[in-house]
Design a protein around this motif. Structure first.
Motif, mmCIF file in Angstrom:
data_model
loop_
_atom_site.group_PDB
_atom_site.id
_atom_site.type_symbol
_atom_site.label_atom_id
_atom_site.label_comp_id
_atom_site.label_asym_id
_atom_site.label_seq_id
_atom_site.Cartn_x
_atom_site.Cartn_y
_atom_site.Cartn_z
ATOM 1 N N ASN A 66 0.851 -1.198 0.000
ATOM 2 C CA ASN A 66 0.000 0.000 0.000
ATOM 3 C C ASN A 66 0.885 1.246 0.000
ATOM 4 O O ASN A 66 2.105 1.153 0.138
ATOM 5 C CB ASN A 66 -0.956 -0.005 1.214
ATOM 6 C CG ASN A 66 -0.206 -0.125 2.527
ATOM 7 O OD1 ASN A 66 0.538 0.770 2.900
ATOM 8 N ND2 ASN A 66 -0.377 -1.245 3.214
ATOM 9 N N GLY A 67 0.251 2.389 -0.110
ATOM 10 C CA GLY A 67 1.001 3.637 -0.201
ATOM 11 C C GLY A 67 1.689 4.034 1.092
ATOM 12 O O GLY A 67 2.719 4.717 1.076
ATOM 13 N N THR A 68 1.124 3.622 2.212
ATOM 14 C CA THR A 68 1.739 3.923 3.510
ATOM 15 C C THR A 68 3.021 3.116 3.681
ATOM 16 O O THR A 68 4.054 3.656 4.100
ATOM 17 C CB THR A 68 0.748 3.615 4.651
ATOM 18 O OG1 THR A 68 -0.500 4.265 4.373
ATOM 19 C CG2 THR A 68 1.279 4.085 5.988
ATOM 20 N N LEU A 71 5.847 4.653 1.657
ATOM 21 C CA LEU A 71 6.515 5.771 2.329
ATOM 22 C C LEU A 71 7.499 5.253 3.378
ATOM 23 O O LEU A 71 8.637 5.739 3.494
ATOM 24 C CB LEU A 71 5.479 6.675 3.009
ATOM 25 C CG LEU A 71 4.604 7.548 2.096
ATOM 26 C CD1 LEU A 71 3.341 7.990 2.816
ATOM 27 C CD2 LEU A 71 5.390 8.750 1.602
ATOM 28 N N THR A 92 -1.770 17.411 4.820
ATOM 29 C CA THR A 92 -1.679 16.203 3.997
ATOM 30 C C THR A 92 -2.422 15.080 4.689
ATOM 31 O O THR A 92 -2.921 15.241 5.804
ATOM 32 C CB THR A 92 -0.207 15.788 3.744
ATOM 33 O OG1 THR A 92 -0.166 14.587 2.940
ATOM 34 C CG2 THR A 92 0.536 15.497 5.044
ATOM 35 N N TYR A 93 -2.477 13.944 4.025
ATOM 36 C CA TYR A 93 -3.055 12.746 4.631
ATOM 37 C C TYR A 93 -2.120 12.249 5.731
ATOM 38 O O TYR A 93 -0.900 12.403 5.642
ATOM 39 C CB TYR A 93 -3.241 11.671 3.544
ATOM 40 C CG TYR A 93 -3.900 10.416 4.059
ATOM 41 C CD1 TYR A 93 -5.145 10.453 4.679
ATOM 42 C CD2 TYR A 93 -3.278 9.184 3.918
ATOM 43 C CE1 TYR A 93 -5.743 9.310 5.148
ATOM 44 C CE2 TYR A 93 -3.876 8.021 4.381
ATOM 45 C CZ TYR A 93 -5.112 8.093 5.001
ATOM 46 O OH TYR A 93 -5.698 6.958 5.469
ATOM 47 N N ALA A 95 -0.880 9.515 6.624
ATOM 48 C CA ALA A 95 0.161 8.518 6.343
ATOM 49 C C ALA A 95 1.533 9.155 6.117
ATOM 50 O O ALA A 95 2.556 8.610 6.538
ATOM 51 C CB ALA A 95 -0.230 7.689 5.116
ATOM 52 N N THR A 96 1.542 10.306 5.458
ATOM 53 C CA THR A 96 2.805 10.944 5.098
ATOM 54 C C THR A 96 3.660 11.225 6.330
ATOM 55 O O THR A 96 4.875 11.016 6.312
ATOM 56 C CB THR A 96 2.547 12.281 4.352
ATOM 57 O OG1 THR A 96 1.426 12.144 3.484
ATOM 58 C CG2 THR A 96 3.761 12.703 3.560
ATOM 59 N N VAL A 138 4.405 16.436 -0.908
ATOM 60 C CA VAL A 138 3.221 15.659 -1.288
ATOM 61 C C VAL A 138 2.637 16.345 -2.521
ATOM 62 O O VAL A 138 2.381 17.541 -2.491
ATOM 63 C CB VAL A 138 2.182 15.661 -0.152
ATOM 64 C CG1 VAL A 138 0.953 14.855 -0.537
ATOM 65 C CG2 VAL A 138 2.795 15.129 1.143
ATOM 66 N N ALA A 166 1.034 9.707 -4.165
ATOM 67 C CA ALA A 166 -0.191 8.893 -4.130
ATOM 68 C C ALA A 166 -1.341 9.529 -4.917
ATOM 69 O O ALA A 166 -2.223 8.835 -5.401
ATOM 70 C CB ALA A 166 -0.616 8.651 -2.682
ATOM 71 N N SER A 193 0.215 5.022 -4.157
ATOM 72 C CA SER A 193 -0.804 4.123 -3.613
ATOM 73 C C SER A 193 -1.729 3.707 -4.741
ATOM 74 O O SER A 193 -2.064 4.521 -5.603
ATOM 75 C CB SER A 193 -1.607 4.864 -2.544
ATOM 76 O OG SER A 193 -2.833 4.202 -2.286
ATOM 77 N N TYR A 195 -4.723 2.422 -3.908
ATOM 78 C CA TYR A 195 -6.034 2.370 -3.243
ATOM 79 C C TYR A 195 -7.109 2.557 -4.328
ATOM 80 O O TYR A 195 -6.905 3.349 -5.259
ATOM 81 C CB TYR A 195 -6.081 3.497 -2.198
ATOM 82 C CG TYR A 195 -7.291 3.471 -1.316
ATOM 83 C CD1 TYR A 195 -7.339 2.628 -0.201
ATOM 84 C CD2 TYR A 195 -8.400 4.279 -1.585
ATOM 85 C CE1 TYR A 195 -8.460 2.600 0.615
ATOM 86 C CE2 TYR A 195 -9.514 4.257 -0.774
ATOM 87 C CZ TYR A 195 -9.548 3.411 0.322
ATOM 88 O OH TYR A 195 -10.652 3.378 1.128
ATOM 89 N N LYS A 198 -7.849 5.913 -6.026
ATOM 90 C CA LYS A 198 -6.753 6.724 -6.574
ATOM 91 C C LYS A 198 -6.818 6.718 -8.108
ATOM 92 O O LYS A 198 -7.500 5.889 -8.702
ATOM 93 C CB LYS A 198 -5.398 6.184 -6.085
ATOM 94 C CG LYS A 198 -5.242 6.252 -4.558
ATOM 95 C CD LYS A 198 -4.850 7.640 -4.065
ATOM 96 C CE LYS A 198 -5.214 7.907 -2.634
ATOM 97 N NZ LYS A 198 -4.303 7.492 -1.611
ATOM 98 N N GLY A 206 -2.734 -1.684 -2.637
ATOM 99 C CA GLY A 206 -1.501 -1.812 -3.398
ATOM 100 C C GLY A 206 -0.716 -0.528 -3.318
ATOM 101 O O GLY A 206 -1.259 0.529 -2.968
ATOM 102 N N TYR A 325 -8.070 18.381 3.888
ATOM 103 C CA TYR A 325 -8.235 17.616 5.104
ATOM 104 C C TYR A 325 -8.790 18.529 6.178
ATOM 105 O O TYR A 325 -8.427 19.705 6.211
ATOM 106 C CB TYR A 325 -6.878 17.029 5.513
ATOM 107 C CG TYR A 325 -6.414 16.041 4.441
ATOM 108 C CD1 TYR A 325 -6.833 14.717 4.474
ATOM 109 C CD2 TYR A 325 -5.632 16.476 3.377
ATOM 110 C CE1 TYR A 325 -6.449 13.832 3.470
ATOM 111 C CE2 TYR A 325 -5.255 15.584 2.363
ATOM 112 C CZ TYR A 325 -5.681 14.272 2.416
ATOM 113 O OH TYR A 325 -5.341 13.415 1.408
HETATM 114 C C1 LIG Z 1 -3.778 7.530 -0.196
HETATM 115 C C2 LIG Z 1 -2.610 8.251 0.299
HETATM 116 C C3 LIG Z 1 -1.594 7.608 1.046
HETATM 117 C C4 LIG Z 1 -1.710 6.218 1.586
HETATM 118 O O1 LIG Z 1 -2.008 5.223 0.708
HETATM 119 P P1 LIG Z 1 -2.579 3.818 1.239
HETATM 120 O O2 LIG Z 1 -2.472 2.949 0.052
HETATM 121 O O3 LIG Z 1 -3.975 4.045 1.694
HETATM 122 O O4 LIG Z 1 -1.701 3.357 2.355
HETATM 123 C C5 LIG Z 1 -0.471 8.350 1.397
HETATM 124 N N1 LIG Z 1 -0.351 9.639 1.073
HETATM 125 C C6 LIG Z 1 -1.310 10.303 0.389
HETATM 126 C C7 LIG Z 1 -1.102 11.738 0.062
HETATM 127 C C8 LIG Z 1 -2.469 9.639 -0.011
HETATM 128 O O5 LIG Z 1 -3.422 10.312 -0.676
#
Ligand SMILES: *Cc1c(COP(=O)(O)O)cnc(C)c1O
Length: 381
Positions: A66-68, A71, A92-93, A95-96, A138, A166, A193, A195, A198, A206, A325
């Motif tokens: 996944n995108g997390t 990172l 930002t989201y 996860a970053t 980002v 992402a 990501s 997701y 996306k 993924g 956000y």
């Molecule tokens: C969606 C997203 C992520 C995380 O992706 P996941 O696949 O949900 O873990 C990280 N950073 C940004 C900016 C995102 O939009």
């Protein structure tokens, strides 16, 4: 123009209709994986990694879960030490910034540029200290950050740049000499990501990493696979982060359509722009000269203080909208122990002003006009 009230269900994204148009190809890809039973690291994963590398012009593509994770793996590959500073936008989201704290690095939260919603070289430069080891721009909503300027700073101070891409896969960065590169390939590492919602979305989770740096590429490949160089030989501490073969097969089909998907989103955005540019009380998203925009989100700034009212009004008309956000990261309980930042003016303001409208590959003129007319009628009152 009269507003048609009876409207079919509008969605932020429409994965179903998009799927039906490529169903045969996707179904065949999935069936091939099942027939082969190569569910993990099968040929489909290698094939997709190769296709993505060609599309992006990136030598190394490392698919992951996944995108997390992407990172996290990128930061692990940079060999940073606990306490090293990583510059990250507060807008930002989660996860970053989350992965930075998770690795015992220090998230240095900074403000964003009010026009681009992204880091700018000026903002980054102010935050650089001798402890700064990485910058994480980002590419928010589908548009690149000012990466040329950020890379100059990074080179000068010998700092890594990790692009959280992402939301912007498929967009081009445009250098001042006019040359272009795919977003995510300007920094040392790009992460993305897949997701489902996306721009390049799988039918599950993924993610992927990309780089043109051999050392980083090899390290990330090892880290994503338990730090393993050869079977049962583990050189560094890694993790277990894999893109499964079924998702890879789906993504390989969808990658061929990515440019068309981006164009479809741009067409919706163009229509929104044209209709909303002169509406008093809101600002349409600014297109930056150094980037194309693939509109993962079409995000308005509602400048008359009525963002939440507009959101409710649209909802009452069957139009979904989202706030990406609503809370600055430094205001989140989880980050309190990791930052001294308590207020950043642009971030605060954006959290109160932004509103993302429905935008996806399957929107037709009727959908778009329905949204536009209701926004216009709200601001007339
Ligand atoms: C969606 C997203 C992520 C995380 O992706 P996941 O696949 O949900 O873990 C990280 N950073 C940004 C900016 C995102 O939009």
């Amino acid at each position: 123009m009269e507003i048609k009230e009876a409207k079919r269900h509008l969605q932020m994204v429409d994965v179903k209709t998009q799927y039906l148009k490529i169903k045969e190809e996707v179904d065949r890809g999935i069936q091939e994986v099942i027939d082969s039973c190569a569910f993990i690291n099968g040929p489909a994963v290698k094939k997709f990694a190769k296709s993505l590398g060609t599309y992006l012009d990136a030598e190394y593509v490392i698919p992951c879960a996944n995108g997390t994770d992407a990172l996290q793996i990128a930061l692990m590959a940079m060999g940073l030490k606990p306490g090293d500073e990583v510059i990250v936008p507060a807008f930002t989201y989660v996860a970053t910034a989350e992965v930075i704290a998770l690795l015992q690095l220090k998230p240095v939260m900074v403000d964003v540029d009010p026009e681009s919603f992204n880091l700018s070289p000026e903002i980054v430069e102010e935050a650089i200290t001798p402890l700064t080891k990485c910058i994480v721009p980002v590419n928010l909503y589908g548009q690149n950050s000012d990466l040329e300027g950020i890379m100059k700073l990074a080179e000068k101070h010998k700092i890594f740049v990790l692009e959280d891409n992402a939301q912007a896969i498929g967009s081009d960065y445009i250098f001042s000499d006019g040359t272009r590169k795919k977003s995510g390939t300007i920094g040392h590492i790009g992460s993305t990501s897949f997701y489902p919602s996306k721009n390049l979305g799988a039918y599950g989770d993924g993610g992927a990493l990309y780089t043109n740096n051999r050392e980083l590429g090899e390290r990330m490949k090892m880290i994503a696979n338990h730090g393993q160089s050869k079977k049962y030989v583990h050189n560094i501490i890694g993790c277990n982060s894999r893109l499964d073969s079924i998702q890879a097969a789906i993504l390989d089909v969808k990658l061929k359509h990515l440019d068309a998907y981006c164009s479809a989103r741009q067409e919706v955005a163009d229509r929104y722009d044209l209709a909303l540019i002169n509406v008093e009380g809101l600002e349409i998203p600014k297109r930056m000269s150094y980037s194309t925009h693939v509109f993962h989100q079409y995000t308005l700034k509602v400048t008359n203080g009525k963002r939440d009212e507009l959101k409710s009004y649209l909802a009452s008309k069957g139009i979904p909208s989202m706030i990406y956000y609503p809370i600055p990261l430094y205001d989140q309980e989880a980050f309190k122990p990791f930052t001294e930042v308590t207020s950043l003016p642009i971030t605060e303001k954006l959290c109160k002003q932004v509103l993302s409208l429905p935008i996806h590959t399957e929107m037709d003129l009727e959908d778009i006009n329905y949204v536009i007319q209701h926004i216009k009628s709200f601001f007339k009152n």
